[in-house]
Structure formats: C-alpha cells, structure tokens
Motif scaffolding. Structure first.
Motif, PDB file in Angstrom:
ATOM      1  N   MET A   1     -16.625   5.492  -2.329  1.00  0.00           N
ATOM      2  CA  MET A   1     -16.295   5.147  -3.705  1.00  0.00           C
ATOM      3  C   MET A   1     -15.083   5.957  -4.170  1.00  0.00           C
ATOM      4  SD  MET A   1     -20.307   4.858  -4.553  1.00  0.00           S
ATOM      5  CE  MET A   1     -20.446   4.650  -6.310  1.00  0.00           C
ATOM      6  N   ILE A   2     -15.281   7.045  -4.932  1.00  0.00           N
ATOM      7  CA  ILE A   2     -14.110   7.810  -5.367  1.00  0.00           C
ATOM      8  C   ILE A   2     -13.385   8.389  -4.153  1.00  0.00           C
ATOM      9  CG2 ILE A   2     -13.329   9.894  -6.619  1.00  0.00           C
ATOM     10  CD1 ILE A   2     -15.427   9.282  -8.744  1.00  0.00           C
ATOM     11  N   ASP A   3     -14.155   8.811  -3.147  1.00  0.00           N
ATOM     12  CA  ASP A   3     -13.537   9.389  -1.951  1.00  0.00           C
ATOM     13  C   ASP A   3     -12.563   8.413  -1.285  1.00  0.00           C
ATOM     14  OD1 ASP A   3     -14.682  11.854  -2.155  1.00  0.00           O
ATOM     15  OD2 ASP A   3     -16.431  11.355  -0.920  1.00  0.00           O
ATOM     16  N   GLU A   4     -12.904   7.134  -1.301  1.00  0.00           N
ATOM     17  CA  GLU A   4     -12.006   6.117  -0.727  1.00  0.00           C
ATOM     18  C   GLU A   4     -10.655   6.139  -1.436  1.00  0.00           C
ATOM     19  OE1 GLU A   4     -13.238   1.914  -0.708  1.00  0.00           O
ATOM     20  OE2 GLU A   4     -15.282   2.697  -0.529  1.00  0.00           O
ATOM     21  N   LEU A   5     -10.717   6.230  -2.780  1.00  0.00           N
ATOM     22  CA  LEU A   5      -9.482   6.231  -3.561  1.00  0.00           C
ATOM     23  C   LEU A   5      -8.658   7.487  -3.273  1.00  0.00           C
ATOM     24  CD1 LEU A   5     -11.138   3.992  -4.990  1.00  0.00           C
ATOM     25  CD2 LEU A   5     -10.254   4.831  -7.148  1.00  0.00           C
ATOM     26  N   VAL A   6      -9.366   8.602  -3.136  1.00  0.00           N
ATOM     27  CA  VAL A   6      -8.659   9.864  -2.883  1.00  0.00           C
ATOM     28  C   VAL A   6      -7.969   9.826  -1.525  1.00  0.00           C
ATOM     29  CG1 VAL A   6      -8.956  12.363  -2.571  1.00  0.00           C
ATOM     30  CG2 VAL A   6     -10.164  11.191  -4.426  1.00  0.00           C
ATOM     31  N   SER A   7      -8.639   9.278  -0.515  1.00  0.00           N
ATOM     32  CA  SER A   7      -7.977   9.273   0.794  1.00  0.00           C
ATOM     33  C   SER A   7      -6.851   8.238   0.832  1.00  0.00           C
ATOM     34  CB  SER A   7      -8.985   9.084   1.939  1.00  0.00           C
ATOM     35  OG  SER A   7      -9.591   7.841   1.834  1.00  0.00           O
ATOM     36  N   TYR A   8      -7.009   7.134   0.098  1.00  0.00           N
ATOM     37  CA  TYR A   8      -5.894   6.177  -0.033  1.00  0.00           C
ATOM     38  C   TYR A   8      -4.678   6.878  -0.637  1.00  0.00           C
ATOM     39  CZ  TYR A   8      -3.303   1.918  -1.114  1.00  0.00           C
ATOM     40  OH  TYR A   8      -2.344   0.947  -1.166  1.00  0.00           O
ATOM     41  N   ASN A   9      -4.960   7.706  -1.644  1.00  0.00           N
ATOM     42  CA  ASN A   9      -3.876   8.418  -2.325  1.00  0.00           C
ATOM     43  C   ASN A   9      -3.110   9.348  -1.378  1.00  0.00           C
ATOM     44  OD1 ASN A   9      -3.366  11.304  -3.885  1.00  0.00           O
ATOM     45  ND2 ASN A   9      -2.595   9.527  -5.000  1.00  0.00           N
ATOM     46  N   ARG A  10      -3.841  10.039  -0.500  1.00  0.00           N
ATOM     47  CA  ARG A  10      -3.178  10.938   0.466  1.00  0.00           C
ATOM     48  C   ARG A  10      -2.138  10.159   1.281  1.00  0.00           C
ATOM     49  NH1 ARG A  10      -5.135  14.377  -2.178  1.00  0.00           N
ATOM     50  NH2 ARG A  10      -7.082  15.499  -1.844  1.00  0.00           N
ATOM     51  N   GLU A  11      -2.531   8.978   1.750  1.00  0.00           N
ATOM     52  CA  GLU A  11      -1.631   8.147   2.561  1.00  0.00           C
ATOM     53  C   GLU A  11      -0.450   7.643   1.733  1.00  0.00           C
ATOM     54  OE1 GLU A  11      -1.572   7.192   5.964  1.00  0.00           O
ATOM     55  OE2 GLU A  11      -2.831   9.006   5.869  1.00  0.00           O
ATOM     56  N   PHE A  12      -0.775   7.192   0.529  1.00  0.00           N
ATOM     57  CA  PHE A  12       0.240   6.629  -0.384  1.00  0.00           C
ATOM     58  C   PHE A  12       1.345   7.642  -0.640  1.00  0.00           C
ATOM     59  CE2 PHE A  12       1.846   5.611  -4.665  1.00  0.00           C
ATOM     60  CZ  PHE A  12       2.025   4.241  -4.584  1.00  0.00           C
ATOM     61  N   ASN A  15       3.427   8.388   2.503  1.00  0.00           N
ATOM     62  CA  ASN A  15       4.370   7.312   2.822  1.00  0.00           C
ATOM     63  C   ASN A  15       5.390   7.058   1.711  1.00  0.00           C
ATOM     64  OD1 ASN A  15       2.940   6.907   5.213  1.00  0.00           O
ATOM     65  ND2 ASN A  15       1.531   5.459   4.228  1.00  0.00           N
ATOM     66  N   LYS A  16       5.425   7.933   0.717  1.00  0.00           N
ATOM     67  CA  LYS A  16       6.319   7.800  -0.432  1.00  0.00           C
ATOM     68  C   LYS A  16       6.181   6.442  -1.127  1.00  0.00           C
ATOM     69  CE  LYS A  16      10.026  10.918   1.264  1.00  0.00           C
ATOM     70  NZ  LYS A  16       9.347  12.149   0.988  1.00  0.00           N
ATOM     71  N   GLY A  17       4.938   5.988  -1.249  1.00  0.00           N
ATOM     72  CA  GLY A  17       4.673   4.705  -1.917  1.00  0.00           C
ATOM     73  C   GLY A  17       5.065   4.723  -3.382  1.00  0.00           C
ATOM     74  N   TYR A  18       5.220   5.915  -3.926  1.00  0.00           N
ATOM     75  CA  TYR A  18       5.510   6.078  -5.354  1.00  0.00           C
ATOM     76  C   TYR A  18       6.966   5.793  -5.712  1.00  0.00           C
ATOM     77  CZ  TYR A  18       7.222  10.481  -3.384  1.00  0.00           C
ATOM     78  OH  TYR A  18       7.875  11.394  -2.615  1.00  0.00           O
ATOM     79  N   GLU A  19       7.838   5.768  -4.721  1.00  0.00           N
ATOM     80  CA  GLU A  19       9.270   5.753  -5.029  1.00  0.00           C
ATOM     81  C   GLU A  19       9.698   4.596  -5.927  1.00  0.00           C
ATOM     82  OE1 GLU A  19      11.459   8.379  -1.589  1.00  0.00           O
ATOM     83  OE2 GLU A  19      11.181   6.242  -1.217  1.00  0.00           O
ATOM     84  N   LYS A  20       9.128   3.409  -5.695  1.00  0.00           N
ATOM     85  CA  LYS A  20       9.558   2.256  -6.500  1.00  0.00           C
ATOM     86  C   LYS A  20       8.986   2.281  -7.925  1.00  0.00           C
ATOM     87  CE  LYS A  20       6.018  -0.933  -4.785  1.00  0.00           C
ATOM     88  NZ  LYS A  20       5.698  -2.335  -4.568  1.00  0.00           N
ATOM     89  N   TYR A  21       8.080   3.245  -8.222  1.00  0.00           N
ATOM     90  CA  TYR A  21       7.484   3.315  -9.560  1.00  0.00           C
ATOM     91  C   TYR A  21       8.104   4.387 -10.434  1.00  0.00           C
ATOM     92  CZ  TYR A  21       3.838   0.542  -7.326  1.00  0.00           C
ATOM     93  OH  TYR A  21       3.159  -0.432  -6.661  1.00  0.00           O
ATOM     94  N   ILE A  22       9.069   5.130  -9.919  1.00  0.00           N
ATOM     95  CA  ILE A  22       9.598   6.267 -10.680  1.00  0.00           C
ATOM     96  C   ILE A  22      10.293   5.800 -11.962  1.00  0.00           C
ATOM     97  CG2 ILE A  22      11.315   8.148 -10.648  1.00  0.00           C
ATOM     98  CD1 ILE A  22      10.578   8.567  -7.678  1.00  0.00           C
TER      99      ILE A  22
END
Ligand SMILES: [Zn+2]
Length: 180
Positions: A1-12, A15-22
């Motif tokens: 549950m929350i742990d899934e989201l947290v581990s997704y976040n580590r990968e995100f 992989n610099k998934g945030y760059e297009k949202y800056i």
C-alpha cells in the motif's frame, strides 16, 4: 500500500522523472480551484481543463464545501489570493458526489462501532462542535456549489475584485455545467 508508493518514488527520483514537472509556486493562470477529493477526478479534472503543473492552485476536500468561514479552505484561498497572485476562483462540484449523502448520526454510529466511546462524542459536542452541521451532506451538487460561491463572494476578508464562479463537472464525461 503506502510502501508501494514509496518504492515507486525512489525509482521516479532516480530516473529524474520529475524534470518535466519543474515549475515555481506561483500559479501561471492566477486561478484557484476548490473541488472534491473524489478519486474519479484525480486525473480527469486537470486533464479535462487543460491544467498542467504550475497552472493553478487546487484545494480539495469531501464535497468541495466550506465547512467553516475561517477554516482551512478559506485560509488556503487567503494564501492563494494575497501571497500567490490568484485573481479568479472556480468552485467545481461533481455528479454522484459521495459527500452528498453524509449524515452525522450515521457517522457517529460508525465511530462507536470503531471504538470511539459515547462520552468522547458528548464531550466534543459540549466543547461546541455541532456534528449536524460539521458532518452534513447536501441536497444537490448545484445547490452546494451555489452556496460555496456565495460564501466566498460574501466573505469579509476576500476582496470584491476576485471573480468567483461555480460549476458541476460530470464525474464520467468531465462535461462542465455552470452554476448560476
Ligand atoms: Zn465528491
């Protein structure tokens, strides 16, 4: 549950998934939206309005309502208007809203089933919390949106040059209907 989201976040992040949202904290479109926390609207509402990261402030709660004239929704609008440059406010209720059917006595029964003692409920009532109005639902989404628009337009601390408009969004098709 929350742990899934947290581990997704580590990968995100890795992989610099945030760059297009800056972006920055100031809303480019100078709009604040008050809407419902309904999960059908999570992606649908911004997608159907063409809203991207950085465009608008979105304030959400159960039912898109203002339950207290000096509560967190108004507080957030004050920040949006006075600190972040918002000049237009959109209230967006939606069809088939779960909060419509809220009923304080039913919720109090559920609290008791979950182990909240009656004495505590009585004590909170004694301290001035009116469960009937605090945990109330509403007749129709249109009427609720209309009431919220009026609350903001008539609020003593919100300047009169702020535009406030109300809408109901279809929870499936996303069609917006203005509330006059
Ligand atoms: Zn809702």
């Amino acid at each position: 549950m929350i742990d899934e989201l947290v581990s997704y976040n580590r990968e995100f992040v890795k992989n610099k998934g945030y760059e297009k949202y800056i972006t920055n904290k100031y809303p480019d479109k100078k709009i604040a939206i008050v809407s419902c926390m309904d999960t059908r609207l999570t992606e649908l509402l911004p997608a159907s309005l063409g809203i991207k990261n950085g465009d608008v402030k979105i304030i959400k709660n159960a039912g898109a309502i203002i339950s207290h004239p000096f509560g967190s929704v108004i507080r957030s609008l004050m920040v949006a208007i006075y600190e972040l440059g918002v000049v237009e406010v959109m209230i967006i209720g939606h069809t088939d809203c779960g909060a419509k059917h809220m009923n304080s006595s039913e919720m109090i029964e559920k609290m008791k089933e979950r182990g909240i003692p009656q004495e505590r409920i009585d004590m909170i009532r004694y301290c001035g919390i009116n469960f009937e109005s605090w945990l109330r639902g509403f007749e129709t989404s249109e009427a609720s949106v209309h009431e919220t628009v009026e609350q903001i337009r008539n609020h003593p601390l919100i300047p009169s040059d702020i535009t406030v408009r109300g809408f109901v969004i279809d929870s499936v098709t996303s069609e917006l209907t203005p509330v006059e």
